[in-house]
Design a protein around this motif. Structure first.
Motif, PDB file in Angstrom:
ATOM      1  N   PRO A  16     -10.661 -70.011  24.031  1.00 45.56           N
ATOM      2  CA  PRO A  16     -11.312 -69.433  25.213  1.00 45.56           C
ATOM      3  C   PRO A  16     -12.829 -69.601  25.190  1.00 45.56           C
ATOM      4  N   TYR A  17     -13.392 -69.997  24.070  1.00 45.16           N
ATOM      5  CA  TYR A  17     -14.833 -70.181  23.944  1.00 45.16           C
ATOM      6  C   TYR A  17     -15.281 -71.596  24.291  1.00 45.16           C
ATOM      7  N   ILE A  18     -14.348 -72.530  24.314  1.00 46.77           N
ATOM      8  CA  ILE A  18     -14.686 -73.948  24.476  1.00 46.77           C
ATOM      9  C   ILE A  18     -14.196 -74.476  25.817  1.00 46.77           C
ATOM     10  N   GLU A  19     -15.083 -75.109  26.556  1.00 43.82           N
ATOM     11  CA  GLU A  19     -14.728 -75.800  27.790  1.00 43.82           C
ATOM     12  C   GLU A  19     -14.133 -77.176  27.462  1.00 43.82           C
ATOM     13  N   ARG A  20     -14.832 -77.940  26.621  1.00 46.56           N
ATOM     14  CA  ARG A  20     -14.321 -79.236  26.184  1.00 46.56           C
ATOM     15  C   ARG A  20     -15.042 -79.681  24.916  1.00 46.56           C
ATOM     16  N   VAL A  21     -14.443 -80.627  24.230  1.00 50.87           N
ATOM     17  CA  VAL A  21     -15.012 -81.231  23.035  1.00 50.87           C
ATOM     18  C   VAL A  21     -15.177 -82.711  23.346  1.00 50.87           C
ATOM     19  N   TRP A  22     -16.286 -83.291  22.958  1.00 44.75           N
ATOM     20  CA  TRP A  22     -16.532 -84.693  23.301  1.00 44.75           C
ATOM     21  C   TRP A  22     -17.205 -85.442  22.150  1.00 44.75           C
ATOM     22  N   ARG A  23     -17.106 -86.751  22.209  1.00 47.00           N
ATOM     23  CA  ARG A  23     -17.820 -87.607  21.266  1.00 47.00           C
ATOM     24  C   ARG A  23     -18.155 -88.903  21.990  1.00 47.00           C
ATOM     25  N   SER A  24     -19.217 -89.536  21.519  1.00 45.72           N
ATOM     26  CA  SER A  24     -19.630 -90.780  22.158  1.00 45.72           C
ATOM     27  C   SER A  24     -20.416 -91.638  21.178  1.00 45.72           C
ATOM     28  N   ARG A  25     -20.620 -92.867  21.606  1.00 45.02           N
ATOM     29  CA  ARG A  25     -21.401 -93.834  20.839  1.00 45.02           C
ATOM     30  C   ARG A  25     -22.240 -94.615  21.834  1.00 45.02           C
ATOM     31  N   SER A  26     -23.486 -94.890  21.486  1.00 43.44           N
ATOM     32  CA  SER A  26     -24.359 -95.650  22.385  1.00 43.44           C
ATOM     33  C   SER A  26     -24.502 -97.094  21.904  1.00 43.44           C
ATOM     34  N   ILE A  76     -19.783 -79.846  21.505  1.00 46.48           N
ATOM     35  CA  ILE A  76     -18.891 -78.788  21.973  1.00 46.48           C
ATOM     36  C   ILE A  76     -19.537 -78.204  23.220  1.00 46.48           C
ATOM     37  N   SER A  77     -18.844 -78.324  24.365  1.00 43.74           N
ATOM     38  CA  SER A  77     -19.295 -77.687  25.605  1.00 43.74           C
ATOM     39  C   SER A  77     -18.628 -76.328  25.675  1.00 43.74           C
ATOM     40  N   PHE A  78     -19.444 -75.294  25.791  1.00 49.06           N
ATOM     41  CA  PHE A  78     -18.913 -73.939  25.733  1.00 49.06           C
ATOM     42  C   PHE A  78     -18.516 -73.418  27.103  1.00 49.06           C
ATOM     43  N   ALA A  79     -17.494 -72.563  27.118  1.00 51.76           N
ATOM     44  CA  ALA A  79     -16.979 -71.961  28.344  1.00 51.76           C
ATOM     45  C   ALA A  79     -18.010 -71.004  28.932  1.00 51.76           C
ATOM     46  N   LEU A  80     -17.938 -70.826  30.232  1.00 54.08           N
ATOM     47  CA  LEU A  80     -18.826 -69.879  30.901  1.00 54.08           C
ATOM     48  C   LEU A  80     -18.657 -68.498  30.280  1.00 54.08           C
ATOM     49  N   GLY A  81     -19.758 -67.788  30.104  1.00 57.05           N
ATOM     50  CA  GLY A  81     -19.733 -66.461  29.513  1.00 57.05           C
ATOM     51  C   GLY A  81     -19.889 -66.452  28.002  1.00 57.05           C
ATOM     52  N   THR A  82     -19.894 -67.641  27.374  1.00 54.81           N
ATOM     53  CA  THR A  82     -20.058 -67.764  25.933  1.00 54.81           C
ATOM     54  C   THR A  82     -21.538 -67.996  25.633  1.00 54.81           C
ATOM     55  N   SER A  83     -22.065 -67.307  24.620  1.00 59.97           N
ATOM     56  CA  SER A  83     -23.488 -67.473  24.308  1.00 59.97           C
ATOM     57  C   SER A  83     -23.769 -67.251  22.825  1.00 59.97           C
ATOM     58  N   MET A  84     -24.957 -67.688  22.427  1.00 60.45           N
ATOM     59  CA  MET A  84     -25.507 -67.390  21.102  1.00 60.45           C
ATOM     60  C   MET A  84     -26.707 -66.491  21.378  1.00 60.45           C
ATOM     61  N   PRO A  85     -26.539 -65.178  21.273  1.00 61.23           N
ATOM     62  CA  PRO A  85     -27.605 -64.248  21.644  1.00 61.23           C
ATOM     63  C   PRO A  85     -28.937 -64.483  20.932  1.00 61.23           C
ATOM     64  N   ARG A 128     -15.180 -69.566  13.243  1.00 58.35           N
ATOM     65  CA  ARG A 128     -16.096 -69.034  12.227  1.00 58.35           C
ATOM     66  C   ARG A 128     -17.361 -68.492  12.900  1.00 58.35           C
ATOM     67  N   MET A 129     -17.874 -69.197  13.903  1.00 62.79           N
ATOM     68  CA  MET A 129     -19.062 -68.708  14.612  1.00 62.79           C
ATOM     69  C   MET A 129     -18.803 -67.333  15.218  1.00 62.79           C
ATOM     70  N   VAL A 130     -17.623 -67.144  15.785  1.00 63.04           N
ATOM     71  CA  VAL A 130     -17.260 -65.858  16.397  1.00 63.04           C
ATOM     72  C   VAL A 130     -17.138 -64.783  15.311  1.00 63.04           C
ATOM     73  N   ARG A 131     -16.427 -65.101  14.227  1.00 62.05           N
ATOM     74  CA  ARG A 131     -16.255 -64.142  13.121  1.00 62.05           C
ATOM     75  C   ARG A 131     -17.593 -63.669  12.567  1.00 62.05           C
ATOM     76  N   VAL A 136     -20.764 -65.180  20.980  1.00 64.83           N
ATOM     77  CA  VAL A 136     -20.112 -64.055  21.653  1.00 64.83           C
ATOM     78  C   VAL A 136     -19.669 -64.486  23.045  1.00 64.83           C
ATOM     79  N   ARG A 137     -18.807 -63.670  23.609  1.00 62.95           N
ATOM     80  CA  ARG A 137     -18.304 -63.957  24.950  1.00 62.95           C
ATOM     81  C   ARG A 137     -18.442 -62.711  25.803  1.00 62.95           C
ATOM     82  N   ASP A 138     -18.999 -62.858  26.980  1.00 61.67           N
ATOM     83  CA  ASP A 138     -19.163 -61.754  27.917  1.00 61.67           C
ATOM     84  C   ASP A 138     -17.788 -61.340  28.421  1.00 61.67           C
ATOM     85  N   PRO A 139     -17.361 -60.094  28.198  1.00 62.69           N
ATOM     86  CA  PRO A 139     -16.008 -59.682  28.590  1.00 62.69           C
ATOM     87  C   PRO A 139     -15.772 -59.725  30.101  1.00 62.69           C
TER      88      PRO A 139
END
Length: 144
Positions: A16-26, A76-85, A128-131, A136-139
């Motif tokens: 619920p904290y992650i919108e999507r995971v991505w990787r790329s190469r230039s 890691i693109s985070f879901a709306l409402g997720t933050s690092m205070p 682990r970041m959440v633990r 955190v995630r805005d309820p």
């Protein structure tokens, strides 16, 4: 035939904290147009043997962004409402906050060493970041 541009791969997540995971190469590209987005990302990249980590976005408008040639990226693109205070959004809106001290194996975040995550273990890293109270995630947002 030579490859040019950015090769990007992404996947959704059941976290619920992650919108999507991505990787790329230039390849043979030095600039791209970033898109406006309400999401923010934790980005890791390696270029010429140096590893960098940054918290990027959200972005209120599209704009040019530099791209180092022959670099690999993971994010890691985070879901709306997720933050690092401890990193207020005002520090990275339409920009980024680099996290100093990254090596090929680890980086420092909020006073602790963190092992560099990868495309396949992003969910464990986020748990682990959440633990540890870094993420955190805005309820109210989460309930929508």
């Amino acid at each position: 035939m030579a490859r040019m541009g950015l090769e990007v791969e992404s996947r959704s997540s059941d976290s619920p904290y992650i919108e999507r995971v991505w990787r790329s190469r230039s390849h043979d590209v030095d600039r791209m147009t970033s898109v406006a987005t309400a999401h923010w990302d934790l980005v890791f990249w390696e270029h010429r043997g140096q590893v960098k980590v940054a918290v990027q976005g959200p972005e209120s408008k599209a704009g040019p962004a530099p791209v180092p040639d022959d670099a690999t990226f993971f994010g890691i693109s985070f879901a709306l409402g997720t933050s690092m205070p401890h990193l207020p959004i005002t520090q990275r809106l339409d920009g980024f906050a680099e996290i100093p001290g990254a090596t090929r194996r680890s980086f420092w975040l909020k006073g602790s060493a963190w092992r560099l995550p990868g495309y396949d273990n992003a969910e464990g890293f986020v748990r682990r970041m959440v633990r540890e109270g870094v993420l955190v995630r805005d309820p109210i947002v989460a309930a929508r």
